[in-house]
Design a protein around this motif. Structure first.
Motif, PDB file in Angstrom:
ATOM      1  N   THR A  62       0.809  -1.216   0.000  1.00 61.12           N
ATOM      2  CA  THR A  62       0.000   0.000   0.000  1.00 61.12           C
ATOM      3  C   THR A  62       0.844   1.269   0.000  1.00 61.12           C
ATOM      4  O   THR A  62       0.337   2.357  -0.271  1.00 61.12           O
ATOM      5  CB  THR A  62      -0.926   0.021   1.233  1.00 61.12           C
ATOM      6  N   LEU A  63       2.140   1.121   0.287  1.00 64.84           N
ATOM      7  CA  LEU A  63       3.035   2.284   0.320  1.00 64.84           C
ATOM      8  C   LEU A  63       3.816   2.467  -0.973  1.00 64.84           C
ATOM      9  O   LEU A  63       4.514   3.461  -1.126  1.00 64.84           O
ATOM     10  CB  LEU A  63       4.026   2.156   1.490  1.00 64.84           C
ATOM     11  N   GLN A 287       0.977   6.684   7.850  1.00 66.75           N
ATOM     12  CA  GLN A 287       1.134   5.345   7.270  1.00 66.75           C
ATOM     13  C   GLN A 287       2.465   4.719   7.669  1.00 66.75           C
ATOM     14  O   GLN A 287       2.533   3.548   8.053  1.00 66.75           O
ATOM     15  CB  GLN A 287       1.038   5.419   5.741  1.00 66.75           C
ATOM     16  N   ASP A 290       2.670   4.119  11.639  1.00 69.57           N
ATOM     17  CA  ASP A 290       1.948   2.910  12.053  1.00 69.57           C
ATOM     18  C   ASP A 290       2.734   1.647  11.708  1.00 69.57           C
ATOM     19  O   ASP A 290       2.764   0.690  12.493  1.00 69.57           O
ATOM     20  CB  ASP A 290       0.567   2.871  11.387  1.00 69.57           C
ATOM     21  N   LYS A 291       3.375   1.637  10.536  1.00 67.54           N
ATOM     22  CA  LYS A 291       4.148   0.451  10.122  1.00 67.54           C
ATOM     23  C   LYS A 291       5.396   0.263  10.986  1.00 67.54           C
ATOM     24  O   LYS A 291       5.782  -0.870  11.293  1.00 67.54           O
ATOM     25  CB  LYS A 291       4.535   0.562   8.652  1.00 67.54           C
TER      26      LYS A 291
END
Length: 302
Positions: A62-63, A287, A290-291
């Protein structure tokens, strides 16, 4: 069989053959070990931070698309922070990668500013304007532009005879420091080495300023959180350009600036931004934050 870089160095001049010698910071030789400790720690932080950033972007699908420019910035920062450290690199090779990484870093920041401008000012058209094909084309264009700007510096240096000392009073091979050791006309080296890269960087700065002026107009009545998110990118830009411009201008016009102070300051733009960029984007980009938390919490649980 000698490497290509070794052949280039050996053919650099028929006068005083041999490698250039870096002596670090003149006048502070007895403190080199102590000065090297914080710089070494910062370099380790830069390498580890950017490697973690690249790892997260690589493993998290998703990144991939939204963080493409950030991953390109992280790879360039790795080159910038490590090219100036090992003395095993040939002088011209080190000089090329340092200056190439700097010009490319500047172009990436410009591309990221344009990316943020499209995301804020034309959010509904973002995916149609910045398609994966367009993003890859932008990355290739700015990489090729940076290569074409810096490569002539190497060839202009190769034509010079060096009949004086080859001792460079610096920690890494700076273009202008090598040029001053030549015993021939160096006007074209000075003007090209200063004017062309600096004009490219200034044009990047102007386009970045225009992009953020338009962004500020667009989000003037939006929540403070939005401004805080893009404020991180402005901080990165200031951390990158402030020491870089000071170092470049001091080299050419700062005759009254202490050489020791100049060398210390010149090292800031090749170690500080690469070390701080992953932290700034890691904290401000939800994003990635959080990862990172998930990555280390998983390790702790395991």
């Amino acid at each position: 069989m000698p490497s290509a870089s070794a052949m280039i160095i050996s053919n650099l001049s028929s006068y005083n053959p041999g490698p250039f010698i870096l002596v670090g910071i003149p006048g502070l030789e007895q403190f080199h070990v102590w000065i090297g400790i914080p710089f070494c720690i910062i370099c380790i932080v830069a390498v580890v931070g950017n490697c973690i950033l690249l790892y997260l972007i690589a493993v998290e699908h998703t990144l991939h698309e939204p963080m493409f420019f950030l991953s390109l910035l992280a790879m360039t920062d790795l080159t910038l922070s490590t090219a100036g450290v090992p003395k095993t690199l040939r002088c011209l090779t080190q000089m090329f990668f340092l200056h190439y990484s700097f010009v490319l870093d500047s172009a990436i920041l410009m591309a990221m500013a344009f990316d943020r401008y499209v995301a804020i000012c034309s959010p509904l058209r973002y995916t149609t304007i910045l398609t994966p094909k367009t993003i890859i084309k932008i990355a290739m264009d700015i990489s090729f532009r940076s290569f074409c700007i810096i490569l002539p510096d190497v060839f202009l240096l190769m034509r010079l005879p060096f009949c004086r000392t080859r001792i460079i009073p610096h920690i890494y091979c700076e273009h202008i420091d090598v040029v001053w050791l030549a015993c021939a006309g160096i006007s074209i080296n000075i003007w090209y080495g200063f004017c062309v890269p600096i004009m490219m960087v200034i044009s990047d700065v102007i386009l970045i300023a225009v992009s953020y002026a338009l962004i500020l107009c667009a989000v003037f009545h939006v929540r403070q959180k939005v401004l805080g998110t893009y404020g991180s990118h402005v901080c990165v830009i200031l951390m990158f350009y402030t020491p870089a411009f000071f170092s470049i201008l001091a080299h050419h016009f700062g005759h009254n600036v202490s050489h020791t102070f100049h060398i210390m300051f010149a090292n800031l733009y090749i170690v500080i931004p690469p070390a701080l960029n992953p932290m700034v984007y890691g904290v401000k980009t939800k994003q990635i934050r959080d990862k990172v938390i998930l990555l280390f919490s998983t390790k702790d649980t395991g």
